[in-house]
Scaffold this motif. Structure first.
Motif, PDB file in Angstrom:
ATOM      1  N   ASP A  22       5.163 -26.761  46.150  1.00  0.00           N
ATOM      2  CA  ASP A  22       6.024 -27.243  47.240  1.00  0.00           C
ATOM      3  C   ASP A  22       6.443 -28.695  47.056  1.00  0.00           C
ATOM      4  O   ASP A  22       6.550 -29.454  48.028  1.00  0.00           O
ATOM      5  CB  ASP A  22       5.306 -27.072  48.595  1.00  0.00           C
ATOM      6  N   ASP A  25      11.323 -30.242  48.890  1.00  0.00           N
ATOM      7  CA  ASP A  25      11.504 -29.702  50.232  1.00  0.00           C
ATOM      8  C   ASP A  25      12.768 -28.840  50.275  1.00  0.00           C
ATOM      9  O   ASP A  25      13.519 -28.741  49.298  1.00  0.00           O
ATOM     10  CB  ASP A  25      11.529 -30.808  51.283  1.00  0.00           C
ATOM     11  N   ALA A  26      13.005 -28.197  51.422  1.00  0.00           N
ATOM     12  CA  ALA A  26      14.105 -27.238  51.544  1.00  0.00           C
ATOM     13  C   ALA A  26      15.456 -27.893  51.267  1.00  0.00           C
ATOM     14  O   ALA A  26      16.332 -27.302  50.611  1.00  0.00           O
ATOM     15  CB  ALA A  26      14.090 -26.593  52.923  1.00  0.00           C
ATOM     16  N   ARG A  27      15.656 -29.121  51.744  1.00  0.00           N
ATOM     17  CA  ARG A  27      16.945 -29.796  51.541  1.00  0.00           C
ATOM     18  C   ARG A  27      17.196 -30.057  50.061  1.00  0.00           C
ATOM     19  O   ARG A  27      18.303 -29.806  49.550  1.00  0.00           O
ATOM     20  CB  ARG A  27      16.990 -31.104  52.322  1.00  0.00           C
ATOM     21  N   HIS A  28      16.202 -30.570  49.360  1.00  0.00           N
ATOM     22  CA  HIS A  28      16.387 -30.854  47.940  1.00  0.00           C
ATOM     23  C   HIS A  28      16.571 -29.571  47.132  1.00  0.00           C
ATOM     24  O   HIS A  28      17.319 -29.555  46.145  1.00  0.00           O
ATOM     25  CB  HIS A  28      15.202 -31.657  47.406  1.00  0.00           C
ATOM     26  N   GLY A 185      10.571 -24.465  44.787  1.00  0.00           N
ATOM     27  CA  GLY A 185      10.154 -25.812  45.167  1.00  0.00           C
ATOM     28  C   GLY A 185       8.976 -26.336  44.384  1.00  0.00           C
ATOM     29  O   GLY A 185       8.635 -27.520  44.488  1.00  0.00           O
TER      30      GLY A 185
END
Length: 228
Positions: A22, A25-28, A185
């Motif tokens: 992880d 993160d979701a945005r990256h 991720g």
């Protein structure tokens, strides 16, 4: 998964080889998927790689900075449309250096590749990205990343479907090896004594990508220093 029964911890798989779950993160992750889609467009776009022995890689590939072909590097897509390779963006190099710091520590820290008593290791100047796209049937056989003249750590970023990443030894494509599940991720870095270890992807778990990525399949971004 939102609630892990057993949380996934940062793990040293072998000396110099570290898995950091992880890390993106979701945005990256979304930003990298968008970038990969742009890089995959022609010219010098996503291609099927053929080996000198007549084999065909099931994972398709696009390169940045230097174009990799079996088994060397060029500035043009010598085994494809002949176009100049797409440039390697500086922000991707910064991401690679950040990955090495987080996985292996700052140069000169105890336990890192540039430990006290040794010359301070410079931050890697990444100039190659290999982006591999795996559909549900794609695999990657055991191999070593040995076409570079530099020994800087290899940075591997996973996006989309989970996979089994098989990390082996420097002497043989066979055992001993360790199987690691890489999810979207995740970060995997290998350098130092593990830099030339054999590794591969024997399985992709179809349909496991985070839905918000809008990605069917797996993307792997591998950063290297050419030494050229």
């Amino acid at each position: 998964m939102d609630a892990e029964l057993f949380p996934r911890d940062r793990t040293q798989i072998a000396p110099g080889a570290v898995h950091v779950p992880d890390w993106l993160d979701a945005r990256h992750q979304r930003e990298l998927v968008t970038a990969c889609r742009a890089w995959a467009r022609p010219p010098a776009g996503l291609r099927t790689v053929h080996t000198p022995g007549g084999g065909t890689m099931t994972a398709r590939q696009v390169c940045l900075g230097w174009h990799w072909y079996p088994y060397g590097y060029a500035r043009t897509v010598v085994d494809g449309d002949g176009s100049p390779v797409k440039p390697f963006p500086e922000w991707l190099g910064e991401l690679g250096r950040s990955a090495v710091r987080d996985a292996l520590g700052e140069p000169g820290e105890p336990g890192t590749l540039g430990a006290p008593g040794r010359p301070r290791a410079p931050s890697p100047s990444y100039d190659i990205a290999l982006i591999n796209f795996y559909d549900s049937d794609a695999r990657m056989g055991m191999h070593r990343d040995s076409d570079e003249t530099a020994d800087a750590p290899v940075v591997s970023l996973s996006l989309g479907d989970s996979c089994v990443f098989r990390f082996g030894n420097t002497e043989t494509r066979t055992r001993p090896y360790t199987d690691v599940e890489l999810r979207s991720g995740d970060l995997f870095v290998f350098g130092g004594p593990a830099r030339l270890a054999h590794h591969g992807v024997p399985k992709v778990y179809a349909g496991t990508a985070p839905p918000e990525l809008g990605l069917t399949g797996r993307l792997n971004i591998t950063l290297r220093v050419s030494g050229r």
